[in-house]
Design a protein around this motif. Structure first.
Motif, PDB file in Angstrom:
ATOM      1  N   CYS A 291      -4.515   2.754  -1.673  1.00 40.24           N
ATOM      2  CA  CYS A 291      -4.054   1.358  -1.746  1.00 40.24           C
ATOM      3  C   CYS A 291      -3.008   1.272  -2.856  1.00 40.24           C
ATOM      4  O   CYS A 291      -2.697   2.252  -3.523  1.00 40.24           O
ATOM      5  CB  CYS A 291      -5.217   0.403  -1.985  1.00 40.24           C
ATOM      6  SG  CYS A 291      -5.805   0.404  -3.684  1.00 40.24           S
TER       7      CYS A 291
ATOM      8  N   CYS B 257       0.827  -1.219   0.000  1.00 38.61           N
ATOM      9  CA  CYS B 257       0.000   0.000   0.000  1.00 38.61           C
ATOM     10  C   CYS B 257       0.854   1.259   0.000  1.00 38.61           C
ATOM     11  O   CYS B 257       0.392   2.326  -0.410  1.00 38.61           O
ATOM     12  CB  CYS B 257      -0.926   0.012   1.211  1.00 38.61           C
ATOM     13  SG  CYS B 257      -0.045   0.093   2.784  1.00 38.61           S
TER      14      CYS B 257
ATOM     15  N   SER C  71     -15.797  -1.960 -15.845  1.00 37.67           N
ATOM     16  CA  SER C  71     -14.575  -1.535 -15.168  1.00 37.67           C
ATOM     17  C   SER C  71     -14.809  -0.278 -14.353  1.00 37.67           C
ATOM     18  O   SER C  71     -15.550   0.619 -14.766  1.00 37.67           O
ATOM     19  CB  SER C  71     -13.497  -1.248 -16.215  1.00 37.67           C
ATOM     20  OG  SER C  71     -12.444  -0.528 -15.627  1.00 37.67           O
TER      21      SER C  71
ATOM     22  N   TYR D  49      -0.083   2.945 -16.231  1.00 35.51           N
ATOM     23  CA  TYR D  49      -0.700   2.576 -17.511  1.00 35.51           C
ATOM     24  C   TYR D  49      -1.010   3.807 -18.362  1.00 35.51           C
ATOM     25  O   TYR D  49      -1.066   3.731 -19.590  1.00 35.51           O
ATOM     26  CB  TYR D  49      -1.980   1.753 -17.284  1.00 35.51           C
ATOM     27  CG  TYR D  49      -3.154   2.547 -16.756  1.00 35.51           C
ATOM     28  CD1 TYR D  49      -4.040   3.182 -17.628  1.00 35.51           C
ATOM     29  CD2 TYR D  49      -3.374   2.681 -15.391  1.00 35.51           C
ATOM     30  CE1 TYR D  49      -5.107   3.920 -17.149  1.00 35.51           C
ATOM     31  CE2 TYR D  49      -4.434   3.420 -14.901  1.00 35.51           C
ATOM     32  CZ  TYR D  49      -5.286   4.038 -15.787  1.00 35.51           C
ATOM     33  OH  TYR D  49      -6.336   4.779 -15.324  1.00 35.51           O
TER      34      TYR D  49
ATOM     35  N   PHE E 228      -9.640   3.660 -10.055  1.00 38.60           N
ATOM     36  CA  PHE E 228      -9.621   2.197 -10.006  1.00 38.60           C
ATOM     37  C   PHE E 228     -10.843   1.537  -9.379  1.00 38.60           C
ATOM     38  O   PHE E 228     -11.174   0.419  -9.713  1.00 38.60           O
ATOM     39  CB  PHE E 228      -8.362   1.702  -9.294  1.00 38.60           C
ATOM     40  CG  PHE E 228      -7.154   1.704 -10.183  1.00 38.60           C
ATOM     41  CD1 PHE E 228      -7.041   0.801 -11.218  1.00 38.60           C
ATOM     42  CD2 PHE E 228      -6.144   2.622 -10.002  1.00 38.60           C
ATOM     43  CE1 PHE E 228      -5.940   0.797 -12.054  1.00 38.60           C
ATOM     44  CE2 PHE E 228      -5.033   2.634 -10.821  1.00 38.60           C
ATOM     45  CZ  PHE E 228      -4.932   1.720 -11.854  1.00 38.60           C
ATOM     46  N   CYS E 229     -11.487   2.141  -8.383  1.00 38.46           N
ATOM     47  CA  CYS E 229     -12.617   1.420  -7.786  1.00 38.46           C
ATOM     48  C   CYS E 229     -13.638   2.396  -7.227  1.00 38.46           C
ATOM     49  O   CYS E 229     -13.446   3.611  -7.214  1.00 38.46           O
ATOM     50  CB  CYS E 229     -12.170   0.408  -6.730  1.00 38.46           C
ATOM     51  SG  CYS E 229     -12.013   1.098  -5.080  1.00 38.46           S
TER      52      CYS E 229
ATOM     53  N   GLY F 232      -0.334   2.516  -9.246  1.00 37.28           N
ATOM     54  CA  GLY F 232      -0.877   1.837 -10.435  1.00 37.28           C
ATOM     55  C   GLY F 232      -1.234   2.723 -11.608  1.00 37.28           C
ATOM     56  O   GLY F 232      -1.883   2.253 -12.545  1.00 37.28           O
TER      57      GLY F 232
ATOM     58  N   LYS G  30      -3.112   0.145  -5.787  1.00 39.80           N
ATOM     59  CA  LYS G  30      -3.526   0.509  -7.151  1.00 39.80           C
ATOM     60  C   LYS G  30      -3.483   2.027  -7.342  1.00 39.80           C
ATOM     61  O   LYS G  30      -2.939   2.530  -8.320  1.00 39.80           O
ATOM     62  CB  LYS G  30      -4.940  -0.018  -7.424  1.00 39.80           C
ATOM     63  CG  LYS G  30      -5.003  -1.535  -7.501  1.00 39.80           C
ATOM     64  CD  LYS G  30      -6.378  -1.999  -7.899  1.00 39.80           C
ATOM     65  CE  LYS G  30      -7.387  -1.804  -6.790  1.00 39.80           C
ATOM     66  NZ  LYS G  30      -8.740  -2.276  -7.148  1.00 39.80           N
TER      67      LYS G  30
ATOM     68  N   CYS H 263      -9.268   8.697  -7.680  1.00 38.74           N
ATOM     69  CA  CYS H 263      -8.641   7.471  -8.172  1.00 38.74           C
ATOM     70  C   CYS H 263      -9.579   6.771  -9.159  1.00 38.74           C
ATOM     71  O   CYS H 263     -10.758   6.598  -8.881  1.00 38.74           O
ATOM     72  CB  CYS H 263      -8.317   6.556  -6.991  1.00 38.74           C
ATOM     73  SG  CYS H 263      -7.636   4.976  -7.533  1.00 38.74           S
TER      74      CYS H 263
ATOM     75  N   LYS I 171     -12.724   1.887 -14.112  1.00 38.82           N
ATOM     76  CA  LYS I 171     -12.087   3.000 -14.821  1.00 38.82           C
ATOM     77  C   LYS I 171     -13.102   3.767 -15.665  1.00 38.82           C
ATOM     78  O   LYS I 171     -12.811   4.838 -16.173  1.00 38.82           O
ATOM     79  CB  LYS I 171     -10.973   2.482 -15.720  1.00 38.82           C
ATOM     80  CG  LYS I 171      -9.747   1.994 -14.995  1.00 38.82           C
ATOM     81  CD  LYS I 171      -8.547   2.066 -15.937  1.00 38.82           C
ATOM     82  CE  LYS I 171      -7.369   1.360 -15.358  1.00 38.82           C
ATOM     83  NZ  LYS I 171      -7.388  -0.069 -15.673  1.00 38.82           N
TER      84      LYS I 171
ATOM     85  N   CYS J 163     -15.630  -4.974 -11.954  1.00 42.97           N
ATOM     86  CA  CYS J 163     -14.408  -5.349 -11.232  1.00 42.97           C
ATOM     87  C   CYS J 163     -14.379  -4.841  -9.803  1.00 42.97           C
ATOM     88  O   CYS J 163     -13.632  -5.346  -8.971  1.00 42.97           O
ATOM     89  CB  CYS J 163     -13.189  -4.860 -11.994  1.00 42.97           C
ATOM     90  SG  CYS J 163     -12.976  -3.075 -11.960  1.00 42.97           S
TER      91      CYS J 163
END
Ligand code: SF4
Ligand code: SF4
Ligand code: SF4
Ligand code: FES
Length: 348
Positions: free
Chosen positions: A258, A195, A318, A267, A225-226, A264, A260, A223, A320, A345
């Motif tokens: 976290c 983390c 996703s 990308y 991601f989620c 993360g 990600k 973020c 995203k 996800c």
């Protein structure tokens, strides 16, 4: 909020009841040197640098709660002397060349040393025989360089108190004490979830991200991601993301991230990122226009539904994507394809 009144260096200040003396002084704009204290964590009193005089007694400020009527002096001969000795004992086991260190300019030990001062000749005499503990570079996102560790324990308390993981702790004894994992395994083989919360709290250059460049500017963002929606600041140079940090004021995460969110976002600048539709033909992918790609997808989905039924289709969405895009995908899955086979996800 209940408050108490106390005097620091002759000036009356107000502090929240239950606060410790160090936080009260820092909040009042009075700097007291400190290395092992972090406002998110239980005070440990390990570094002995925050020594002050309270009503004629020397105490460590981070471990003493404020009280009405306390008289605190942050500079007395005894306090200054004990801070100097505590700092010397730390510096005697620390490299003194800061330029190559990635914490240079942001390091609490530099700040403390500049404030307290030290005698370089005494440092040389006090320096113990070097014990080489090789850096732990096993984690893909950060390194642990024990030669710069000041054994403040902030990383240990972060992992234990905030993350409830306990992946790292003090290991070995006496002069060999270090930060390590169960059975001295590399961090990557421990219960660490990468983390990076310990990394952002390390006051020196001992726990450092593998890659870090000071950003030219920062932008507040969420973020991608989620569904927790952690607030973050994304630092960039030109069009490159160089750094991410949590937003302390965002109620969803209060500064935490976290693995990600923190590590993360590579990308975004990845050369492998798709920039145009690709259609697979005879086992190989070839670039296509959007019209051609959408026509192909429509034809193939229709064929699958007619031949195998609606439940032969499933959609995975996703985090995203935006809420609106996720809504459209489930609408398409249920309304057009005729199946409830849709998932996301961030659902679990
Ligand atoms: S951790 Fe701080 S004091 Fe130590 S080398 Fe790095 S910048 Fe210098
Ligand atoms: S990265 Fe997170 S899980 Fe790993 S040691 Fe640090 S705080 Fe613990
Ligand atoms: S690694 Fe950093 S946070 Fe952990 S004990 Fe050493 S100096 Fe403190
Ligand atoms: S900050 Fe108080 S003992 Fe370290």
């Amino acid at each position: 909020m209940d408050t108490v009144k106390l005097t620091i260096d002759g000036v009356e200040v107000e502090a929240a009841a239950g606060a410790n003396l160090l936080d009260a002084a820092l909040d009042a704009g009075v700097y007291i040197p400190h290395l092992c204290h972090h406002p998110d964590l239980t005070p440990s009193g390990a570094c002995r640098l925050c020594m002050v005089d309270v009503n004629g007694r020397s105490v460590v400020a981070c471990r003493v709660p404020v009280e009405d009527g306390l008289t605190v002096s942050t500079e007395t001969p005894d306090v200054t002397k004990s801070r100097k000795v505590a700092l010397e004992l730390i510096l005697a086991n620390h490299p003194l060349e800061c330029l190559p260190c990635s914490a240079n300019g942001k390091c609490e030990l530099q700040r403390v040393s500049a404030f307290i001062g030290h005698d370089a000749d005494r440092m040389v005499r006090l320096r113990r025989t070097e014990t080489a503990v090789p850096p732990d570079t096993s984690n893909p996102f950060f390194d642990l360089e024990m030669e710069k560790c000041v054994l403040c324990g902030i990383c240990v308390r972060t992992c234990d108190e905030l993350q409830n993981i306990g992946a790292i702790d003090f290991t070995h004894r006496g002069m060999d004490t270090r930060i390590g994992t169960f059975a001295d395994r590399p961090i990557i083989d421990s219960s660490c979830v990468s983390c990076g919360e310990c990394v952002v709290r390390c006051p020196v250059g001992a726990l450092v991200p593998k890659t870090f460049e000071d950003p030219a500017r920062e932008a507040a963002s969420i973020c991608p991601f989620c569904g927790v929606g952690c607030g973050m600041f994304i630092g960039t140079r030109g069009n490159r993301i160089t750094h991410v940090r949590g937003d302390q004021d965002n109620p969803a995460n209060r500064g935490s991230l976290c693995v990600k969110g923190r590590f993360g976002l590579g990308y975004v600048n990845s050369p492998d990122r798709l920039t145009e539709p690709l259609i697979r033909e005879n086992g190989a992918l070839r670039p296509a226009t959007w019209d051609e790609a959408l026509t192909t997808v429509t034809r193939r989905l229709t064929e699958i539904k007619e031949k195998h039924g609606a439940d032969a289709f499933a959609a995975m969405s996703s985090a995203k994507c935006s809420n609106e895009e996720n809504y459209l995908l489930q609408k398409f899955t249920r309304g057009v394809m005729g199946t409830n086979n849709v998932d996301h996800c961030a659902r679990t």
